[in-house]
Motif scaffolding. Structure first.
Motif, short mmCIF file in Angstrom:
data_model
loop_
_atom_site.label_atom_id
_atom_site.label_comp_id
_atom_site.label_asym_id
_atom_site.label_seq_id
_atom_site.Cartn_x
_atom_site.Cartn_y
_atom_site.Cartn_z
N ILE A 390 0.86 -1.18 0.00
CA ILE A 390 0.00 0.00 0.00
C ILE A 390 0.90 1.23 0.00
CG2 ILE A 390 -1.76 1.27 1.27
CD1 ILE A 390 -2.63 -1.41 2.48
N LYS A 391 0.80 2.03 -1.03
CA LYS A 391 1.67 3.19 -1.15
C LYS A 391 1.17 4.33 -0.26
CE LYS A 391 3.73 2.46 -5.67
NZ LYS A 391 4.08 3.10 -6.96
N VAL A 392 2.11 4.86 0.51
CA VAL A 392 1.81 5.99 1.38
C VAL A 392 2.15 7.26 0.62
CG1 VAL A 392 2.40 7.13 3.55
CG2 VAL A 392 2.30 4.63 3.44
N PRO A 393 1.27 8.26 0.63
CA PRO A 393 1.58 9.52 -0.07
C PRO A 393 2.90 10.10 0.39
CG PRO A 393 -0.70 9.48 0.66
CD PRO A 393 -0.05 8.28 1.26
N ALA A 394 3.67 10.61 -0.55
CA ALA A 394 4.99 11.16 -0.23
C ALA A 394 4.91 12.24 0.83
CB ALA A 394 5.64 11.70 -1.50
N ALA A 395 3.82 12.99 0.84
CA ALA A 395 3.68 14.07 1.81
C ALA A 395 3.62 13.55 3.24
CB ALA A 395 2.43 14.89 1.50
N ASP A 396 3.23 12.27 3.40
CA ASP A 396 3.12 11.69 4.74
C ASP A 396 4.42 11.04 5.21
OD1 ASP A 396 0.49 12.47 4.78
OD2 ASP A 396 -0.28 10.52 4.14
N LEU A 397 5.40 10.91 4.31
CA LEU A 397 6.67 10.28 4.67
C LEU A 397 7.61 11.29 5.32
CD1 LEU A 397 7.26 8.12 1.46
CD2 LEU A 397 6.28 7.39 3.65
N LYS A 430 23.17 6.91 4.22
CA LYS A 430 23.04 8.11 3.40
C LYS A 430 21.60 8.24 2.92
CE LYS A 430 26.02 7.35 0.17
NZ LYS A 430 26.89 7.58 -1.02
N ALA A 431 21.17 9.48 2.76
CA ALA A 431 19.84 9.70 2.19
C ALA A 431 19.88 9.41 0.70
CB ALA A 431 19.41 11.14 2.44
N LYS A 432 18.84 8.75 0.22
CA LYS A 432 18.69 8.52 -1.22
C LYS A 432 17.41 9.21 -1.66
CE LYS A 432 18.33 4.93 -4.76
NZ LYS A 432 19.32 5.58 -5.65
N GLY A 433 17.57 10.30 -2.35
CA GLY A 433 16.40 11.10 -2.66
C GLY A 433 15.88 11.76 -1.39
N GLU A 434 14.61 12.05 -1.37
CA GLU A 434 14.04 12.75 -0.22
C GLU A 434 13.62 11.82 0.90
OE1 GLU A 434 10.49 16.01 0.78
OE2 GLU A 434 10.78 15.26 -1.27
N HIS A 435 13.25 10.56 0.54
CA HIS A 435 12.63 9.71 1.55
C HIS A 435 13.31 8.36 1.77
CE1 HIS A 435 9.07 12.21 0.13
NE2 HIS A 435 9.26 12.58 1.38
N ASP A 436 14.25 7.96 0.93
CA ASP A 436 14.82 6.62 1.03
C ASP A 436 16.25 6.66 1.58
OD1 ASP A 436 12.43 5.79 -0.04
OD2 ASP A 436 13.19 5.79 -2.10
N LEU A 437 16.82 5.47 1.79
CA LEU A 437 18.15 5.37 2.41
C LEU A 437 19.05 4.43 1.62
CD1 LEU A 437 17.25 4.87 6.20
CD2 LEU A 437 18.05 6.98 5.13
N LEU A 448 17.13 1.01 0.98
CA LEU A 448 15.91 0.77 1.73
C LEU A 448 14.90 1.85 1.39
CD1 LEU A 448 18.46 0.00 3.92
CD2 LEU A 448 16.47 -0.97 5.05
N LYS A 449 13.69 1.42 1.09
CA LYS A 449 12.64 2.34 0.66
C LYS A 449 11.69 2.61 1.82
CE LYS A 449 9.37 2.92 -3.17
NZ LYS A 449 10.10 4.05 -3.75
N GLN A 450 11.35 3.88 2.03
CA GLN A 450 10.45 4.23 3.11
C GLN A 450 9.02 3.85 2.73
OE1 GLN A 450 9.51 8.00 6.13
NE2 GLN A 450 10.88 8.27 4.40
N ILE A 451 8.39 2.99 3.53
CA ILE A 451 7.06 2.50 3.20
C ILE A 451 5.98 3.14 4.06
CG2 ILE A 451 7.90 0.30 2.32
CD1 ILE A 451 7.15 -0.96 5.02
N SER A 452 6.39 3.72 5.18
CA SER A 452 5.51 4.49 6.05
C SER A 452 6.41 5.39 6.88
CB SER A 452 4.66 3.57 6.94
OG SER A 452 5.48 2.83 7.81
N PRO A 453 5.87 6.37 7.58
CA PRO A 453 6.74 7.31 8.28
C PRO A 453 7.79 6.63 9.16
CG PRO A 453 4.49 8.10 8.34
CD PRO A 453 4.44 6.73 7.72
#
Length: 642
Positions: A390-397, A430-437, A448-453
């Motif tokens: 379930i994709k979480v809106p980027a604004a919520d990450l 390290k940060a990868k983009g705005e929300h991933d690592l 690692l991809k951020q799937i929820s906050p």
């Protein structure tokens, strides 16, 4: 019988013998059993699927393995593969070959605790200090109580004691209480705050069982778990004292050679024996697994006790699989719990799927083996195709930039000179983009991809080992600062800061490099100068100069000794606390001696004519040594080990 007749028969017999050696089934898969495993394998294809998987790894990742699968109170698959003893070509037999269970033993500790809780003799939320002498409580750093739930989830706050988990001689074994009190590690984390895997804390729970039950832990284990379940080929005694006959069918433990093949491991003993001394067969362990799966378990008087034991009791975040009263939660649907084990020469794993009454046991005779111990369980309980996320809106990450930095694992030693070892394997985030690592450690790197906050899930890596290292991470943030990155199992990842920040570590490294190079090279330079002066017939050096020379030589001895201590900490598994403390005492003697010689050299130099160059050298040596001594103190090289 003629030759032509004998050869085909002989060949047939050899082929049959080879088949028996490499595959010893006790039970074949029950082809009448309907349904499929959680991963989608029909039960009537269980043997083919397991055989296919195991045959691609047996002889490569381990010389031997035993696998048992249970359903309810029935064994539906049991088979041995490969060799229990390579030299003797002894086949693995799941009913008779004895393996070291390693940390699987911990599941028996938690079961013992839950039995006493059910009987009203223990409470999971009670301060464990109630069970132990005052001597134990005096060594605790925090006033906050340690509960049995903290011990089960490995959040009691203990660091690892630098003493090896194993000992080569039974003569080094003492009572459990004496062993615990003589090797109590420091409590460096507040209880309930950080996951740091602890053999000591598990053994402490075993001692609590002793105090409450009035029996030694090995006797309690035998009388209340092994014997009632008919586990007649298992023992938790540290010397197999209650089952010496098991030694006759023990598998040989092995390690994988760098160049390929296997080398036998020497026999060992486990002083903190409730944490990992148990030995037994795969089918015996399957009896324990079946007892966890059936509603009328012979281990408990009430069905809800086992249900409670296998339900989640701790997690750093609700989206993170973590701990079920000491059992680890595995990534699968429906809910799966279990425990792995790894000791010298042996690895194992078991899993329980309560909703389906499914049990899986995998034992191997190679240390740090994962192809089978993890692979078989994944084969049977993990779906082949991933469910859509379930994709979480980027604004919520959450922005991932705040997590960037360097980290160390929580499960190390941090109050003795062994702390330095933890920083040899720094974890870089390290940060990868705005929300991933992107996470890197020991040559491995992955995304690692951020799937929820603040929850990050493995996305991709060039190395398949990375997913096992960091399948999912939860970033705990407090007051804008990173508290920990937690995968929920075994050990957390903690940010380095303060006197252990990267700028500080670089300064330490530069100072250490200069000091080591100086004290290693200076005696060579001084020897050459002495030879030149002797050939020229120059007058002997002044007393101040001789004192400075003696100080440098002692500094060289101290430097070599420090390097020896570090090398010993890395490669010598049999070093004792007495030997480590002798090394610390020698550090004190040499450090004081160097300081005194330098001080005397300054005093003598004031009363003797000397060149400016000699005075500058003395000042330089004094400053360098002072910095080096402070550095050694900062990294606990003068700290005695309790």
């Amino acid at each position: 019988m003629n030759t032509r007749m004998r050869n085909p028969i002989f060949g047939f017999l050899i082929s049959v013998l080879l088949l028996i050696v490499f595959s010893v089934p006790t039970y074949a898969a029950d082809t009448t059993y309907v349904g499929e495993t959680p991963s989608g394998i029909p039960y009537d294809r269980l043997e083919q699927e397991i055989d296919s998987y195991v045959n691609s790894h047996i002889g490569k990742s381990t010389p031997g393995a035993a696998i048992v699968v249970t359903k309810g109170d029935k064994v539906i698959f049991s088979k041995g593969y490969g060799y229990a003893n390579i030299e003797k070509k002894t086949a693995v037999d799941p009913a008779n070959t004895v393996f070291a269970y390693g940390s699987i033993n911990k599941a028996f500790v938690w079961t013992s605790v839950m039995q006493l809780v059910e009987a009203g003799k223990m409470k999971l939320d009670q301060d464990i200090r109630a069970y132990f002498p005052e001597e134990f409580a005096k060594k605790l750093r925090y006033d906050k109580p340690i509960t049995m739930l903290d011990i089960m989830s490995h959040t009691a706050g203990y660091e690892q004691h630098p003493l090896s988990t194993f000992t080569p001689s039974a003569e080094n074994l003492t009572s459990l209480e004496e062993t615990l009190l003589s090797s109590q590690p420091q409590q460096i984390y507040e209880p309930g705050k950080v996951i740091a895997y602890s053999n000591f804390a598990t053994a402490l729970a075993g001692l609590a069982v002793e105090k409450v039950s009035g029996e030694s832990f090995s006797d309690y284990e035998m009388n209340h778990i092994l014997r009632p379940l008919g586990m007649n080929r298992s023992s938790g005694h540290p010397m197999l004292g209650d089952h010496p006959d098991l030694q006759e069918t023990e598998a040989i433990g092995y390690a994988v050679k760098e160049e390929g093949g296997f080398e036998a491991r020497a026999h060992f003993y486990v002083p903190l024996y409730p944490a990992g001394a148990m030995e037994g067969t795969a089918e015996d362990l399957a009896r324990f697994v079946m007892a966890l799966n059936v509603p009328d378990s012979p281990l408990f008087t009430r069905p809800e006790t086992v249900q409670s034991m296998l339900s989640r009791s701790y997690t750093p975040n609700e989206e993170i699989l973590s701990n079920a009263h000491g059992f680890w939660e595995y990534r699968a649907e429906p809910h799966v719990v279990g425990h792995s084990g790894n000791v010298k020469g042996f690895s194992g794993n078991f899993a329980v799927v309560p909703d389906e009454q499914l049990g899986i046991v995998v034992l191997t005779n190679t240390e740090i083996e994962q192809k089978l111990t993890s692979g078989i369980i994944n084969l049977l309980v993990q779906y082949k195709t991933k469910a859509p996320e379930i994709k979480v809106p980027a604004a919520d990450l959450s922005p991932s930039g705040k997590l960037a930095g360097y980290y160390v694992q929580s499960g190390g030693t941090y109050t003795t000179y062994h702390e330095l070892i933890n920083y040899l394997g720094l974890i870089k985030v390290k940060a990868k983009g705005e929300h991933d690592l992107t996470l890197s450690v020991m040559g491995l790197s992955g995304v690692l991809k951020q799937i929820s906050p603040n929850v990050y899930k493995f996305d991709k890596s060039d190395d398949p080992r990375f997913e096992r290292l960091a399948p999912i991470l939860y970033a705990e943030i407090s007051n804008g600062q990173v508290v920990r990155l937690s995968k929920g199992i075994a050990t957390d990842i903690l940010p380095i800061k303060g006197s252990r920040s990267i700028p500080a570590l670089i300064c330490y490294l530069v100072l250490a490099a200069i000091a080591v190079l100086f004290f290693i090279l200076a005696p060579l330079v001084m020897s050459m100068r002495w030879l030149i002066r002797k050939r020229k017939g120059s007058p002997s050096a002044s007393a101040a100069h001789r004192l400075l020379t003696a100080a440098i030589v002692c500094g060289t001895i101290l430097t070599v000794h420090i390097l020896y201590l570090l090398a010993n900490a890395l490669i010598n598994e049999n070093v004792t606390v007495g030997q480590m403390n002798f090394g610390v005492a020698l550090n004190w003697v040499l450090a004081i001696l160097v300081g005194m010689l330098i001080a005397l050299s300054f005093v003598k130099g004031k009363h003797q004519p000397e060149s400016k160059w000699i005075k500058r050298v003395r000042i330089g040596v004094g400053v360098l040594y002072s910095g080096f001594a402070l550095l050694l103190a900062n990294w606990h090289f003068f700290h005695f080990i309790p």
